[in-house]
Design a protein around this motif. Structure first.
Motif, PDB file in Angstrom:
ATOM      1  N   ALA A 397      -4.324  -2.961  -2.145  1.00 37.09           N
ATOM      2  CA  ALA A 397      -4.028  -2.077  -0.909  1.00 37.09           C
ATOM      3  C   ALA A 397      -3.376  -2.945   0.213  1.00 37.09           C
ATOM      4  O   ALA A 397      -2.432  -2.714   0.809  1.00 37.09           O
ATOM      5  CB  ALA A 397      -4.971  -1.299  -0.449  1.00 37.09           C
ATOM      6  N   ALA A 398      -4.087  -4.211   0.419  1.00 36.39           N
ATOM      7  CA  ALA A 398      -3.486  -5.246   1.478  1.00 36.39           C
ATOM      8  C   ALA A 398      -2.178  -5.738   0.875  1.00 36.39           C
ATOM      9  O   ALA A 398      -1.107  -6.009   1.789  1.00 36.39           O
ATOM     10  CB  ALA A 398      -4.296  -6.183   1.427  1.00 36.39           C
ATOM     11  N   LEU A 403       4.372  -4.334   2.819  1.00 36.39           N
ATOM     12  CA  LEU A 403       5.675  -3.607   2.446  1.00 36.39           C
ATOM     13  C   LEU A 403       5.994  -2.703   3.525  1.00 36.39           C
ATOM     14  O   LEU A 403       6.970  -2.160   3.704  1.00 36.39           O
ATOM     15  CB  LEU A 403       6.110  -3.173   1.014  1.00 36.39           C
ATOM     16  N   ALA A 404       5.157  -2.210   4.205  1.00 35.02           N
ATOM     17  CA  ALA A 404       4.715  -0.900   4.832  1.00 35.02           C
ATOM     18  C   ALA A 404       5.974  -0.714   6.033  1.00 35.02           C
ATOM     19  O   ALA A 404       6.409   0.050   6.175  1.00 35.02           O
ATOM     20  CB  ALA A 404       3.450  -0.643   5.541  1.00 35.02           C
ATOM     21  N   VAL A 438       2.545   3.852   0.389  1.00 35.95           N
ATOM     22  CA  VAL A 438       1.580   3.048   1.074  1.00 35.95           C
ATOM     23  C   VAL A 438       0.382   3.716   1.827  1.00 35.95           C
ATOM     24  O   VAL A 438      -0.574   3.180   1.729  1.00 35.95           O
ATOM     25  CB  VAL A 438       2.733   2.100   1.920  1.00 35.95           C
ATOM     26  N   ASP A 439       0.715   4.601   2.678  1.00 30.96           N
ATOM     27  CA  ASP A 439      -0.085   5.279   3.255  1.00 30.96           C
ATOM     28  C   ASP A 439      -1.242   6.166   2.226  1.00 30.96           C
ATOM     29  O   ASP A 439      -2.620   6.027   2.303  1.00 30.96           O
ATOM     30  CB  ASP A 439       0.510   6.299   3.965  1.00 30.96           C
ATOM     31  N   ALA A 440      -0.852   6.462   1.008  1.00 31.45           N
ATOM     32  CA  ALA A 440      -1.748   7.175   0.032  1.00 31.45           C
ATOM     33  C   ALA A 440      -2.633   6.025  -0.608  1.00 31.45           C
ATOM     34  O   ALA A 440      -3.793   6.103  -0.643  1.00 31.45           O
ATOM     35  CB  ALA A 440      -0.928   7.628  -0.849  1.00 31.45           C
ATOM     36  N   ASP A 526      -6.152  13.457  -4.418  1.00 27.16           N
ATOM     37  CA  ASP A 526      -5.024  14.106  -3.379  1.00 27.16           C
ATOM     38  C   ASP A 526      -4.056  13.008  -3.303  1.00 27.16           C
ATOM     39  O   ASP A 526      -2.927  13.086  -3.036  1.00 27.16           O
ATOM     40  CB  ASP A 526      -5.396  14.694  -2.128  1.00 27.16           C
ATOM     41  N   ALA A 527      -4.544  11.744  -2.799  1.00 23.24           N
ATOM     42  CA  ALA A 527      -3.438  10.495  -2.534  1.00 23.24           C
ATOM     43  C   ALA A 527      -2.881  10.317  -3.857  1.00 23.24           C
ATOM     44  O   ALA A 527      -1.547   9.923  -3.711  1.00 23.24           O
ATOM     45  CB  ALA A 527      -4.505   9.361  -2.310  1.00 23.24           C
ATOM     46  N   LEU A 528      -3.367  10.347  -5.016  1.00 25.64           N
ATOM     47  CA  LEU A 528      -2.662  10.164  -6.286  1.00 25.64           C
ATOM     48  C   LEU A 528      -1.418  11.380  -6.339  1.00 25.64           C
ATOM     49  O   LEU A 528      -0.439  10.954  -6.800  1.00 25.64           O
ATOM     50  CB  LEU A 528      -3.524  10.356  -7.419  1.00 25.64           C
TER      51      LEU A 528
END
Length: 567
Positions: A397-398, A403-404, A438-440, A526-528
């Motif tokens: 995730a980091a 790239l965010a 990225v947020d998910a 939900d994120a998926l």
């Protein structure tokens, strides 16, 4: 006044707990200590004043590189930094005596510092230290003094050791006293340091090799352009090209950072030019202001590249004024050189074996989901594997968060365009933006923490039938999203929440610990779903396997660990 207070509130909001500000205080203390040491050595050894400037630059930049270093990294840094400083000092001599040879060596040095990243995080930090003395050469005015002898090189190496030691001492003391937290270094996936390239690009150089070639093209092109257009101020072109191309993570990233840094640098130059006229040559007040602006740059660099570029360029303008060079006369030249350097850096990243932002996003999302799939397949009694899987996902995730910024800027621009044109406003059929991925992924960290903490506290929760069934379903959806990323045929994502039968107004039934685990799994699913909306469905069975951006030639089952080709 209210405008400045509002800006200050916004600035503090980006730094919860003032953690970055406390780190800035540590870095500033290290810079001041290194500055004092360099002044003593410069006075008693009768060295050039550029030694003092380079020492401060080394302390300021080494603090960033070593912020997540452990004791072994710090020992390695104390060996790498003086050797790199000695080599940079010799290149500095050649820049006056044999400029063409010096330009080639400088270019090769910056490319090497990027290429060694392929050997893992420790090599990445060593490469970051390797390039710092080279960058320090570019901040000095061209007429700072006579060409030094070889004995100067030994003094430079000694002062580099002192600079690195002060940084290590202050950072270790800050962690020991609790001023800043100990760095948490999540483990990288257990695969080769450089991820396997996509099938369509396996005959092309690896990622870090391509980035090294881009850096060589940017710095080499900046030397040619700078020396041809501004023989006395070529360093501004080279420095800007290096900064723009440094750490590029795709074409969108380098364009976004390049524009921000160019705009910030231009703004810093204009402001500093107006301020520098208030100080005379070698005035102490200018030195105080330089350290204050460096501290501000260190604090705000995480907020925006533009702030960092503006502050650093302002420091350079003040430094030139301290040496007695008129800032007013150099303003237009400096602005033009910054623009040319930014254009060269962006062109090199876009034209020399470019890294597409889309491919980087797919690659890093797949790495994070590989860790997620592995974590969901761990048995509840295997506590070390649970903690390791959580750390691997946090690492992924980091890496994706890096790239965010350009992706979120793209999302803001797209939403603004939709509002202006009146298209798709509030429609659920509008396809999400890439920044939503990225947020998910980031949104999965908290529920995964709930899952791991619950399993560690009570391993029986992990094997509870309701939790186990939902766990398998979420793992299957994670595998489905990975297939969509790699364009591998297989079942598509099927949202779990919509398939849960529930009476209207009925509350979930079960022990609180079990309900928390179930809610965490649904949050992950939900994120998926957001990721699936961005990447689409996997191809049908008759589609060619891995024809776009392959992640793996095989599709792992939800309960298995990802293969090495997935990492």
């Amino acid at each position: 006044m209210s405008r400045y207070l509002s800006w200050l509130r916004q600035a503090v909001r980006f730094d919860p707990g003032l953690l970055l500000l406390r780190g800035t205080a540590v870095t500033t203390a290290a810079m001041l200590a290194a500055y004092g040491s360099a002044l003593l050595v410069e006075h008693f050894a009768h060295l050039r004043v550029d030694v003092v400037v380079q020492t401060v630059v080394l302390a300021a930049t080494a603090a960033k590189v070593q912020s997540a270093a452990d004791r072994y990294d710090r020992l390695l840094g104390l060996a790498v930094l003086p050797a790199a400083a000695a080599g940079a000092a010799e290149i500095g001599r050649l820049m006056t005596l044999h400029p063409n040879a010096a330009d080639v060596l400088f270019t090769l040095g910056t490319a090497l510092a990027v290429w060694v990243r392929r050997f893992g995080p420790r090599a990445t930090r060593a490469g970051g230290l390797l390039v710092l003395p080279l960058v320090a050469l570019l901040v000095m005015p061209p007429d700072a003094g006579p060409v030094p002898g070889h004995d100067h090189t030994l003094w430079v190496a000694l002062i580099a050791v002192a600079s690195g030691a002060w940084v290590a001492l202050f950072q270790a003391a800050a962690v020991r006293t609790g001023l800043v937290p100990a760095p948490v270094r999540a483990p990288a996936p257990e695969s080769a340091p450089e991820s396997a390239p996509e099938p369509e690009a396996r005959r092309r150089p690896g990622v870090h090799t391509r980035m090294a070639l881009q850096m060589a093209g940017a710095v080499g092109g900046a030397f040619l352009a700078g020396r041809a257009v501004w023989p006395d101020h070529w360093a501004w072109v080279v420095l800007t090209a290096f900064i723009v191309c440094s750490g590029a993570r795709g074409r969108g990233d380098v364009l976004f950072k390049g524009l921000q840094r160019a705009v910030g640098a231009a703004a810093g130059t204009v402001v500093a030019t107006a301020v520098a006229g208030s100080f005379g040559p070698h005035e102490d007040a200018a030195v105080v202001l330089i350290f204050a602006v460096l501290a501000l740059a260190t604090w705000l660099r995480e907020l925006s590249y533009a702030y960092w570029a503006a502050c650093v360029t302002a420091v350079l303008s003040l430094l030139y004024g301290w040496f007695g060079q008129s800032s007013d006369d150099l303003l237009r030249t400096r602005l033009a050189a910054i623009g040319l350097g930014a254009a060269v850096g962006i062109a090199a990243s876009w034209l020399i074996l470019p890294l597409r932002t889309r491919d980087v996003l797919r690659r890093r999302t797949a790495d994070a989901l590989a860790a997620l799939t592995e974590l969901l397949g761990v048995t509840g009694t295997d506590r070390p594997a649970l903690l390791r899987g959580r750390a691997r996902f946090a690492y992924g995730a980091a890496q994706l968060e890096l790239l965010a910024r350009p992706l979120r800027a793209e999302r803001r621009a797209g939403r603004s365009a939709r509002r202006l044109t009146g298209r798709g406003g509030g429609s659920p059929t509008v396809r999400p933006y890439r920044a939503d991925v990225v947020d998910a992924v980031s949104a999965c960290e908290a529920p995964l923490g709930v899952l791991v903490d619950g399993a560690v506290t009570d391993p029986a929760l992990w094997s509870d039938p309701r939790v186990a069934r939902l766990n398998r379903a979420v793992a299957a959806n994670s595998a489905a999203v990975r297939r969509a990323i790699g364009r591998r045929p297989g079942p598509a994502y099927q949202g779990i929440r919509a398939r849960i039968p529930r009476q209207p107004g009925a509350a979930p039934v079960g022990p609180p610990e079990q309900l928390r685990m179930l809610a965490a799994l649904l949050a992950v699913d939900d994120a998926l779903g957001t990721m699936a909306a961005v990447f689409g469905d996997p191809p049908q069975a008759e589609a060619e396997d891995g024809r776009e951006v392959g992640i793996s030639s095989s599709s792992p089952s939800p309960s298995s660990s990802p293969s090495s080709s997935d990492n």
